[in-house]
Design an enzyme around this catalytic site. Structure first.
Site, PDB file in Angstrom:
ATOM      1  N   ASP A   7      25.787  27.383 -25.054  1.00  0.00           N
ATOM      2  CA  ASP A   7      26.215  27.490 -26.456  1.00  0.00           C
ATOM      3  C   ASP A   7      25.287  26.597 -27.288  1.00  0.00           C
ATOM      4  O   ASP A   7      24.550  25.782 -26.741  1.00  0.00           O
ATOM      5  CB  ASP A   7      27.680  27.055 -26.638  1.00  0.00           C
ATOM      6  CG  ASP A   7      28.144  27.206 -28.096  1.00  0.00           C
ATOM      7  OD1 ASP A   7      27.824  28.240 -28.716  1.00  0.00           O
ATOM      8  OD2 ASP A   7      28.794  26.286 -28.629  1.00  0.00           O
ATOM      9  N   SER A   8      25.390  26.736 -28.594  1.00  0.00           N
ATOM     10  CA  SER A   8      24.570  25.912 -29.483  1.00  0.00           C
ATOM     11  C   SER A   8      25.035  24.459 -29.481  1.00  0.00           C
ATOM     12  O   SER A   8      24.282  23.564 -29.856  1.00  0.00           O
ATOM     13  CB  SER A   8      24.676  26.460 -30.901  1.00  0.00           C
ATOM     14  OG  SER A   8      26.029  26.420 -31.316  1.00  0.00           O
ATOM     15  N   CYS A  71      29.010  31.888 -26.483  1.00  0.00           N
ATOM     16  CA  CYS A  71      28.704  31.854 -27.913  1.00  0.00           C
ATOM     17  C   CYS A  71      28.674  33.299 -28.411  1.00  0.00           C
ATOM     18  O   CYS A  71      27.912  34.116 -27.875  1.00  0.00           O
ATOM     19  CB  CYS A  71      27.338  31.192 -28.095  1.00  0.00           C
ATOM     20  SG  CYS A  71      26.703  31.267 -29.783  1.00  0.00           S
ATOM     21  N   ASN A  72      29.497  33.613 -29.372  1.00  0.00           N
ATOM     22  CA  ASN A  72      29.550  34.990 -29.898  1.00  0.00           C
ATOM     23  C   ASN A  72      28.224  35.394 -30.533  1.00  0.00           C
ATOM     24  O   ASN A  72      27.739  36.512 -30.349  1.00  0.00           O
ATOM     25  CB  ASN A  72      30.656  35.105 -30.956  1.00  0.00           C
ATOM     26  CG  ASN A  72      32.042  34.934 -30.378  1.00  0.00           C
ATOM     27  OD1 ASN A  72      32.710  35.901 -30.070  1.00  0.00           O
ATOM     28  ND2 ASN A  72      32.477  33.705 -30.218  1.00  0.00           N
ATOM     29  N   THR A  73      27.645  34.469 -31.306  1.00  0.00           N
ATOM     30  CA  THR A  73      26.409  34.741 -32.032  1.00  0.00           C
ATOM     31  C   THR A  73      25.280  35.079 -31.057  1.00  0.00           C
ATOM     32  O   THR A  73      24.558  36.067 -31.237  1.00  0.00           O
ATOM     33  CB  THR A  73      26.027  33.490 -32.862  1.00  0.00           C
ATOM     34  OG1 THR A  73      27.170  33.106 -33.628  1.00  0.00           O
ATOM     35  CG2 THR A  73      24.859  33.743 -33.762  1.00  0.00           C
ATOM     36  N   GLU A 150      31.552  20.018 -34.528  1.00  0.00           N
ATOM     37  CA  GLU A 150      30.452  19.209 -33.991  1.00  0.00           C
ATOM     38  C   GLU A 150      30.597  17.741 -34.391  1.00  0.00           C
ATOM     39  O   GLU A 150      30.176  16.844 -33.681  1.00  0.00           O
ATOM     40  CB  GLU A 150      29.100  19.753 -34.460  1.00  0.00           C
ATOM     41  CG  GLU A 150      28.689  21.042 -33.762  1.00  0.00           C
ATOM     42  CD  GLU A 150      28.421  20.873 -32.266  1.00  0.00           C
ATOM     43  OE1 GLU A 150      27.791  19.880 -31.873  1.00  0.00           O
ATOM     44  OE2 GLU A 150      28.857  21.750 -31.491  1.00  0.00           O
ATOM     45  N   CYS A 182      34.097  32.734 -33.051  1.00  0.00           N
ATOM     46  CA  CYS A 182      33.099  31.697 -32.762  1.00  0.00           C
ATOM     47  C   CYS A 182      33.772  30.722 -31.810  1.00  0.00           C
ATOM     48  O   CYS A 182      34.936  30.337 -32.020  1.00  0.00           O
ATOM     49  CB  CYS A 182      32.692  30.983 -34.053  1.00  0.00           C
ATOM     50  SG  CYS A 182      31.732  29.479 -33.774  1.00  0.00           S
ATOM     51  N   HIS A 184      33.481  27.684 -31.302  1.00  0.00           N
ATOM     52  CA  HIS A 184      33.839  26.359 -31.826  1.00  0.00           C
ATOM     53  C   HIS A 184      35.274  26.348 -32.386  1.00  0.00           C
ATOM     54  O   HIS A 184      35.931  25.305 -32.410  1.00  0.00           O
ATOM     55  CB  HIS A 184      32.882  25.939 -32.951  1.00  0.00           C
ATOM     56  CG  HIS A 184      31.564  25.417 -32.477  1.00  0.00           C
ATOM     57  ND1 HIS A 184      30.586  26.220 -31.941  1.00  0.00           N
ATOM     58  CD2 HIS A 184      31.056  24.147 -32.460  1.00  0.00           C
ATOM     59  CE1 HIS A 184      29.542  25.478 -31.612  1.00  0.00           C
ATOM     60  NE2 HIS A 184      29.805  24.212 -31.921  1.00  0.00           N
TER      61      HIS A 184
END
Ligand code: DGL
Length: 260
Positions: A7-8, A71-73, A150, A182, A184
């Site tokens: 993930d990011s 991560c969906n993106t 974050e 998302c 997160h």
């Protein structure tokens, strides 16, 4: 078995948590691509390049048996491309749960919250066209929520204000399903629950992804372990990452940085 997660940032840990409580016993390798966050405001080429590099790192260095794009993106951009490159390697992605939400909706109005990249991705348009053509779908970009998570802000006045502002477009609608598009966003679930009408269901597909992964591993004849180990890696600052993980109640494990 060894499972890699990408993930990011820390969002994908919400997916890994679902695997742990399923339970799936494995050696877990989680990468937070913190140095390149947020994915949701980057170009497709940028995101795909990152996902490809991190995938090769996990395969070549940690010899993972399966990749979960948590991560969906990144899933919407890279999952198909990577599967074409490595047809025999199990690659699981997470996608906004449009189908179950549309099926469960009685009011015939649902909402999806996701990153700007995901909201604008033609993949989302296709999912809506295929599974929610009889339902009105309100799409909301909520990149600010990624920043909140974050920063470790899961509740309190700042989270409350950001959530109220983002959900403002819903005030004229009677949605009964809110899709967390998302990874997160599940970390804001407690705050969301305290703000939203109790009839609105929060839709998070993480448990379904864990179930699907187990099925896929089975098909690839990859056997589960008898116990689990956990490895948390970041492309960002180590101290910051340790600080970020500590309130998330993740199992103990090795925490380190990687330069990819
Ligand atoms: N967690 C990611 C997702 O599920 C993206 C967050 C970001 O913008 O970096 O889409």
């Amino acid at each position: 078995m060894k499972i890699g997660f990408i993930d990011s940032g820390i969002g994908g840990l919400s997916v890994m948590k679902a695997f742990i409580s399923y339970p799936i016993l494995a050696d877990y390798f989680y990468i937070a691509d913190t140095a390149h966050l947020p994915y949701g405001l980057k170009t497709h080429d940028y995101i795909h390049d990152r996902v490809e590099k991190l995938t090769h790192y996990l395969i070549n260095t940690h010899h993972i048996d399966c990749l979960v794009i948590a991560c969906n993106t990144a899933t919407a951009i890279s999952a198909e491309k990577l599967r074409k490159q490595m047809p025999n390697f199990p690659i699981i992605g997470i996608e906004p749960a449009i189908k179950p939400a549309a099926l469960a909706s009685k009011s015939k109005e649902i909402a999806i919250l996701a990153t700007t990249s995901m909201i604008n991705n033609p993949r989302l348009t296709r999912l809506i066209h295929e599974f929610a053509s009889d339902v009105s779908v309100i799409k909301i970009a909520a990149d600010r929520w990624v920043t909140l998570v974050e920063q470790g802000i899961f509740s309190g006045p700042k989270a409350d204000a950001a959530i109220h502002e983002t959900l403002q477009p819903l005030s004229d609608h009677s949605i009964d399903q809110l899709i967390l598009g998302c990874t997160h966003f599940p970390f804001l679930e407690t705050e969301l629950r305290s703000i939203l009408n109790s009839e609105i269901v929060l839709v998070n597909p993480a448990a379904a992804v864990a179930k699907h992964t187990l099925h896929s591993l089975d098909q690839h004849h990859i056997e589960a372990n008898t116990s689990s180990t956990y490895h948390y890696l970041t492309t960002g600052d180590l101290k910051h990452f340790q600080h970020q993980i500590s309130p998330l109640q993740m199992p103990e494990g090795a925490v380190c940085t990687l330069a990819v």
